[in-house]
Design a protein around this motif. Structure first.
Motif, PDB file in Angstrom:
ATOM      1  N   GLU A 175       0.831  -1.207   0.000  1.00  0.00           N
ATOM      2  CA  GLU A 175       0.000   0.000   0.000  1.00  0.00           C
ATOM      3  C   GLU A 175       0.865   1.256   0.000  1.00  0.00           C
ATOM      4  O   GLU A 175       0.600   2.209  -0.740  1.00  0.00           O
ATOM      5  CB  GLU A 175      -0.905   0.020   1.243  1.00  0.00           C
ATOM      6  CG  GLU A 175      -1.636  -1.290   1.482  1.00  0.00           C
ATOM      7  CD  GLU A 175      -3.109  -1.061   1.777  1.00  0.00           C
ATOM      8  OE1 GLU A 175      -3.502   0.105   1.893  1.00  0.00           O
ATOM      9  OE2 GLU A 175      -3.845  -2.069   1.860  1.00  0.00           O
ATOM     10  N   ALA A 176       1.891   1.237   0.827  1.00  0.00           N
ATOM     11  CA  ALA A 176       2.782   2.387   0.878  1.00  0.00           C
ATOM     12  C   ALA A 176       3.449   2.598  -0.476  1.00  0.00           C
ATOM     13  O   ALA A 176       3.588   3.744  -0.931  1.00  0.00           O
ATOM     14  CB  ALA A 176       3.834   2.180   1.959  1.00  0.00           C
ATOM     15  N   ALA A 177       3.830   1.504  -1.103  1.00  0.00           N
ATOM     16  CA  ALA A 177       4.493   1.610  -2.408  1.00  0.00           C
ATOM     17  C   ALA A 177       3.564   2.261  -3.427  1.00  0.00           C
ATOM     18  O   ALA A 177       3.956   3.182  -4.151  1.00  0.00           O
ATOM     19  CB  ALA A 177       4.933   0.235  -2.881  1.00  0.00           C
ATOM     20  N   VAL A 178       2.323   1.805  -3.470  1.00  0.00           N
ATOM     21  CA  VAL A 178       1.362   2.376  -4.410  1.00  0.00           C
ATOM     22  C   VAL A 178       1.154   3.861  -4.124  1.00  0.00           C
ATOM     23  O   VAL A 178       1.178   4.695  -5.042  1.00  0.00           O
ATOM     24  CB  VAL A 178       0.009   1.636  -4.340  1.00  0.00           C
ATOM     25  CG1 VAL A 178      -1.034   2.353  -5.180  1.00  0.00           C
ATOM     26  CG2 VAL A 178       0.189   0.193  -4.808  1.00  0.00           C
ATOM     27  N   ALA A 179       1.001   4.188  -2.859  1.00  0.00           N
ATOM     28  CA  ALA A 179       0.790   5.588  -2.485  1.00  0.00           C
ATOM     29  C   ALA A 179       1.975   6.440  -2.941  1.00  0.00           C
ATOM     30  O   ALA A 179       1.800   7.521  -3.511  1.00  0.00           O
ATOM     31  CB  ALA A 179       0.599   5.705  -0.974  1.00  0.00           C
ATOM     32  N   LEU A 180       3.162   5.921  -2.692  1.00  0.00           N
ATOM     33  CA  LEU A 180       4.378   6.641  -3.077  1.00  0.00           C
ATOM     34  C   LEU A 180       4.388   6.951  -4.567  1.00  0.00           C
ATOM     35  O   LEU A 180       4.634   8.080  -4.998  1.00  0.00           O
ATOM     36  CB  LEU A 180       5.598   5.794  -2.721  1.00  0.00           C
ATOM     37  CG  LEU A 180       6.939   6.511  -2.682  1.00  0.00           C
ATOM     38  CD1 LEU A 180       7.037   7.344  -1.422  1.00  0.00           C
ATOM     39  CD2 LEU A 180       8.088   5.521  -2.763  1.00  0.00           C
ATOM     40  N   ILE A 181       4.113   5.940  -5.346  1.00  0.00           N
ATOM     41  CA  ILE A 181       4.193   6.097  -6.790  1.00  0.00           C
ATOM     42  C   ILE A 181       3.088   7.007  -7.318  1.00  0.00           C
ATOM     43  O   ILE A 181       3.330   7.891  -8.146  1.00  0.00           O
ATOM     44  CB  ILE A 181       4.151   4.716  -7.465  1.00  0.00           C
ATOM     45  CG1 ILE A 181       5.411   3.937  -7.097  1.00  0.00           C
ATOM     46  CG2 ILE A 181       4.028   4.853  -8.971  1.00  0.00           C
ATOM     47  CD1 ILE A 181       5.438   2.527  -7.575  1.00  0.00           C
ATOM     48  N   GLU A 182       1.880   6.819  -6.801  1.00  0.00           N
ATOM     49  CA  GLU A 182       0.784   7.683  -7.253  1.00  0.00           C
ATOM     50  C   GLU A 182       1.054   9.130  -6.884  1.00  0.00           C
ATOM     51  O   GLU A 182       0.786  10.039  -7.667  1.00  0.00           O
ATOM     52  CB  GLU A 182      -0.535   7.207  -6.653  1.00  0.00           C
ATOM     53  CG  GLU A 182      -1.098   6.008  -7.394  1.00  0.00           C
ATOM     54  CD  GLU A 182      -2.550   5.747  -7.045  1.00  0.00           C
ATOM     55  OE1 GLU A 182      -2.926   5.988  -5.874  1.00  0.00           O
ATOM     56  OE2 GLU A 182      -3.299   5.289  -7.936  1.00  0.00           O
ATOM     57  N   SER A 183       1.595   9.319  -5.698  1.00  0.00           N
ATOM     58  CA  SER A 183       1.847  10.704  -5.278  1.00  0.00           C
ATOM     59  C   SER A 183       2.900  11.336  -6.188  1.00  0.00           C
ATOM     60  O   SER A 183       2.921  12.544  -6.387  1.00  0.00           O
ATOM     61  CB  SER A 183       2.304  10.747  -3.829  1.00  0.00           C
ATOM     62  OG  SER A 183       3.683  10.989  -3.737  1.00  0.00           O
ATOM     63  N   MET A 184       3.774  10.521  -6.725  1.00  0.00           N
ATOM     64  CA  MET A 184       4.783  11.097  -7.603  1.00  0.00           C
ATOM     65  C   MET A 184       4.212  11.373  -8.997  1.00  0.00           C
ATOM     66  O   MET A 184       4.577  12.355  -9.643  1.00  0.00           O
ATOM     67  CB  MET A 184       5.985  10.182  -7.701  1.00  0.00           C
ATOM     68  CG  MET A 184       7.244  10.973  -8.022  1.00  0.00           C
ATOM     69  SD  MET A 184       8.737  10.019  -8.012  1.00  0.00           S
ATOM     70  CE  MET A 184       9.969  11.328  -8.054  1.00  0.00           C
ATOM     71  N   ILE A 185       3.353  10.498  -9.440  1.00  0.00           N
ATOM     72  CA  ILE A 185       2.751  10.714 -10.763  1.00  0.00           C
ATOM     73  C   ILE A 185       1.817  11.927 -10.744  1.00  0.00           C
ATOM     74  O   ILE A 185       1.884  12.800 -11.602  1.00  0.00           O
ATOM     75  CB  ILE A 185       1.965   9.471 -11.217  1.00  0.00           C
ATOM     76  CG1 ILE A 185       2.922   8.298 -11.407  1.00  0.00           C
ATOM     77  CG2 ILE A 185       1.223   9.761 -12.523  1.00  0.00           C
ATOM     78  CD1 ILE A 185       2.233   7.022 -11.799  1.00  0.00           C
ATOM     79  N   PHE A 186       0.974  11.948  -9.727  1.00  0.00           N
ATOM     80  CA  PHE A 186       0.006  13.045  -9.627  1.00  0.00           C
ATOM     81  C   PHE A 186       0.532  14.090  -8.665  1.00  0.00           C
ATOM     82  O   PHE A 186      -0.057  14.352  -7.621  1.00  0.00           O
ATOM     83  CB  PHE A 186      -1.345  12.525  -9.161  1.00  0.00           C
ATOM     84  CG  PHE A 186      -1.876  11.456 -10.059  1.00  0.00           C
ATOM     85  CD1 PHE A 186      -2.226  11.732 -11.373  1.00  0.00           C
ATOM     86  CD2 PHE A 186      -2.018  10.169  -9.598  1.00  0.00           C
ATOM     87  CE1 PHE A 186      -2.707  10.751 -12.200  1.00  0.00           C
ATOM     88  CE2 PHE A 186      -2.505   9.181 -10.427  1.00  0.00           C
ATOM     89  CZ  PHE A 186      -2.846   9.466 -11.731  1.00  0.00           C
ATOM     90  N   ALA A 187       1.649  14.672  -9.006  1.00  0.00           N
ATOM     91  CA  ALA A 187       2.317  15.604  -8.109  1.00  0.00           C
ATOM     92  C   ALA A 187       1.395  16.765  -7.759  1.00  0.00           C
ATOM     93  O   ALA A 187       0.415  17.007  -8.433  1.00  0.00           O
ATOM     94  CB  ALA A 187       3.570  16.147  -8.771  1.00  0.00           C
TER      95      ALA A 187
END
Lengths: 188, 188
Positions: A175-187
């Motif tokens: 979950e943390a990994a997904v959150a990390l990546i999404e937060s980077m994509i949708f800055a």
DNA sequence: ATCTTTATTGACTCGTCAATCAACAAAAAA
DNA sequence: TTTTTTGTTGATTGACGAGTCAATAAAGAT
């Protein structure tokens, strides 16, 4: 004790054992004997069915990739919304099926193997292309011209998170990994 | 032929040879003999000065890390502007000194090694912490509360780009890498 | 009842490689 | 000059591991 029709059973057991052994061993140099022992057979049998250590590892690699491919195809089925599809791709990539210690360790092995073994490289390339294409398909409507670059970067980011998880001792947190990546994509 | 004061010269040559050999070999299992031959000495001498293969590799790792650390410290000196500092960190990480085939291959070796060898793990941890702290320092003023997450992600992304470059056959393109990462950080 | 196919393994071969050692050479110290 | 220290290597040891093989056993086919 030889019942017939053992081949597929033994092969599956050996593949499973290979992945488990890679996950359990701190080094990447698992031996055929270790794998065979874990599968409950002799190393000679492993060679009998697979021909070589390399083929065992390749079979394990194919298994991981196939599993992942099936899961993502199923999860994506019917979904149209790009953002939703993107989330599904990430959630599958970091889901409990794929983002497990053994599988993550296996990835590290595959990466190393792909440098030297053409068959492994080819498998990895196929997987990367498919991922890239999936990501692009989602990102184009969301980010337009920057989509290609973003898809590349997202692929690298996924690999990076896998790599770091393979190195860090603590248990994977999808979950943390997904959150990390999404937060980077949708800055922002 | 024995001139005195050879030790530092031989050690440096062996470290250089180790990195080159890792870069030249497709597999990660370089032998002490290969390294020694490339350095122009016998494998016995390599053992004489380093004690073990592991120590040779660790020394190579320290060398890469030290080099990188020095370069980044020098480049960062006096720079205050966060955005500028961030760019410098990236440009150094993907600069011609560090983003070379041999060094990239060496990183792959170190990652694998860090799973099994505590000393290697410790080195890697130190490096990761320093990078994380540097990134955080730049990103806090730029992105506020999201800085921690972004710094993590950026670290993973850097590793991912290194990893993918280590796997892909074609030569490393540092500028493209920096552009990719910046475009992801400063998404719009 | 014999023959063939499939399953299975213990023992063995062969190669590789890290590490050690004995020996030799030359500079420096005594 | 003898002795010690430093540099250096060829040869050897010892371990480990992939892959092979001959032998055994049971199931199915003829």
């Amino acid at each position: 004790m030889p019942r017939l029709g053992m081949e597929p059973i033994r092969k599956a057991a050996l593949i499973k054992a290979a992945i488990e052994e890679i996950g359990a061993s701190s080094t990447l140099d698992v031996t055929v004997s270790q794998i065979a022992r874990r599968a409950g057979v002799s190393s000679a049998l492993a060679h009998h069915y697979f021909g070589s250590k390399e083929e065992i590892l390749l079979a394990a690699m194919r298994d991981v990739l196939t599993q992942y491919g099936l899961e993502i195809r199923a999860a994506l089925l019917g979904l149209e919304d790009p953002a939703q599809r993107l989330r599904v791709i990430l959630q599958t990539s970091f889901g409990p099926q794929n983002f497990r210690r053994e599988v993550i360790s296996a990835w590290l092995t595959f990466w190393v193997m792909a440098r030297a073994v053409p068959k492994a490289r080819r498998l990895l390339t196929i997987y990367e292309r498919r991922l890239q294409s999936n990501l692009l398909f989602c990102l184009r409507p969301l980010t337009g011209a920057r989509a290609t670059e973003l898809a590349d970067a997202t692929g690298a980011l996924i690999d990076g998170v896998y790599l770091r998880t393979a190195l860090s001792g603590d248990l994977p947190d999808g979950e943390a990994a997904v959150a990390l990546i999404e937060s980077m994509i949708f800055a922002r």
